[in-house]
Design an enzyme around this catalytic site. Structure first.
Site, PDB file in Angstrom:
ATOM      1  N   ASP A  98       0.844  -1.201   0.000  1.00  0.00           N
ATOM      2  CA  ASP A  98       0.000   0.000   0.000  1.00  0.00           C
ATOM      3  C   ASP A  98       0.878   1.250   0.000  1.00  0.00           C
ATOM      4  OD1 ASP A  98      -2.353  -1.433   0.045  1.00  0.00           O
ATOM      5  OD2 ASP A  98      -2.503  -1.436   2.225  1.00  0.00           O
ATOM      6  N   TYR A 116       6.310  -8.381   8.646  1.00  0.00           N
ATOM      7  CA  TYR A 116       6.055  -6.953   8.807  1.00  0.00           C
ATOM      8  C   TYR A 116       6.266  -6.507  10.252  1.00  0.00           C
ATOM      9  CZ  TYR A 116       3.251  -7.562   4.494  1.00  0.00           C
ATOM     10  OH  TYR A 116       2.818  -7.861   3.233  1.00  0.00           O
ATOM     11  N   ASP A 155      -6.868   1.895   7.533  1.00  0.00           N
ATOM     12  CA  ASP A 155      -5.532   2.413   7.846  1.00  0.00           C
ATOM     13  C   ASP A 155      -5.605   3.932   7.994  1.00  0.00           C
ATOM     14  OD1 ASP A 155      -5.516   3.528   5.284  1.00  0.00           O
ATOM     15  OD2 ASP A 155      -4.158   2.037   4.444  1.00  0.00           O
ATOM     16  N   ARG A 191      -3.836  -4.523   7.591  1.00  0.00           N
ATOM     17  CA  ARG A 191      -4.874  -3.571   8.036  1.00  0.00           C
ATOM     18  C   ARG A 191      -6.178  -4.279   8.372  1.00  0.00           C
ATOM     19  NH1 ARG A 191      -6.831  -0.890   2.585  1.00  0.00           N
ATOM     20  NH2 ARG A 191      -5.566  -2.061   1.126  1.00  0.00           N
TER      21      ARG A 191
END
Length: 301
Positions: free
Chosen positions: A45, A73, A87, A188
């Site tokens: 993203d 992550y 988000d 997210r």
């Protein structure tokens, strides 16, 4: 990693900056590498930073297979607010005081989202619903559902909990998290679902991808660094790092490149893509087992 004046076949591991789409990075790399043949394995993203794997020239044929690997992550989840996009990019849709949410409740919620789970992607994701991108349907105000799909969250850990106050004055809690997951997992969506489980809402405020398969942040370069020196991982090295290696003799190498389906050794049956190398170390092909024979996925030699 090597530097060459002509564009070599290989992977470029980029440390993506925030604010860039994955396509923006590809467009920038086409200019840096002076070739149109650039693609990426798995999107990030715009808000997210970190490892984005690009393929240059012949290595673009590897990308679809690399996209299926495990990813890692680190990020920040804010409990106490929902947003349109799940988000920090989206408008806040609800705010609830989250200051009383306990660490025990957080850990219990995280445990429910660990392992093999069914996840509904965000409505502003790139998932296609009947051939149309979900985010396009969402932008046009359509009312639609995205079916849940199986993903694997191998590890979901909260390593710090911080009290904070949102811009509108709502007491919130910020969780610093690390996640190891299968391709197709939306971090997210984990933030949204954890907040929903805890009854206060949640969204992702920061995300950095630290690994895609075997390719880690320590081998990634920023776009500015790559502009200075194009650092390319040779395609043979990239394949050897990502897939099981099968070394064949000269005769088998010749048969394989002529389209003959070789007998697959037992150790490679059912393991997914396998990288085949000729005696001199030349990367020949990516193959997979099909009824005991090596079916070519992509030929390079």
């Amino acid at each position: 990693m090597t530097r060459q004046h002509t564009t070599p076949d290989g992977l470029v591991i980029v440390d993506k900056p925030s604010g860039f789409t994955s396509h923006d990075v590809v467009a920038k790399m086409r200019g840096i590498a002076k070739t149109r043949r650039v693609g990426h394995a798995g999107t990030l993203d715009p808000m997210a930073t970190g490892v984005l794997v690009l393929g240059v020239e012949k290595a673009t044929k590897l990308l679809g297979h690399l996209a299926l690997t495990e990813k890692e992550y680190v990020g920040t989840i804010r409990l106490g607010q929902n947003t349109v996009t799940d988000d920090a990019e989206g408008e806040v849709t609800s705010s609830i005081d989250a200051s009383q949410v306990t660490r025990e409740a957080i850990d219990a919620g995280v445990a429910k989202l660990t392992g093999d789970i069914l996840q509904v992607p965000s409505k502003v994701s790139a998932i296609k619903i009947d051939g149309v991108r979900s985010y396009k349907r969402a932008r046009e105000g359509e009312d639609f559902e995205i079916p849940a799909r199986p993903v694997r969250v191998s590890s979901f850990a909260v390593y710090d909990v911080r009290d904070a106050v949102a811009e509108n004055g709502t007491p919130v809690r910020d969780l610093l998290v690390s996640v190891v997951c299968s391709s197709g997992t939306y971090i997210r969506a984990l933030a949204r679902d954890l907040g929903a489980d805890l009854g206060v809402g949640g969204h992702l405020t920061a995300l950095r991808r630290t690994r895609v398969g075997p390719y880690k942040l320590d081998s990634a370069r920023t776009l500015d660094q790559l502009q200075e020196e194009l650092t390319v991982m040779p395609i043979a090295d990239a394949a050897a790092a990502a897939f099981p290696r099968w070394d064949v003799d000269a005769k088998r190498a010749r048969l394989l490149t002529n389209g003959v389906r070789l007998e697959m050794p037992d150790e490679y049956v059912g393991v997914g893509p396998v990288a085949v190398f000729a005696p001199e170390g030349r990367f020949l092909a990516l193959v997979e087992d099909l009824r005991g024979k090596a079916k070519s996925l992509a030929v390079f030699g």
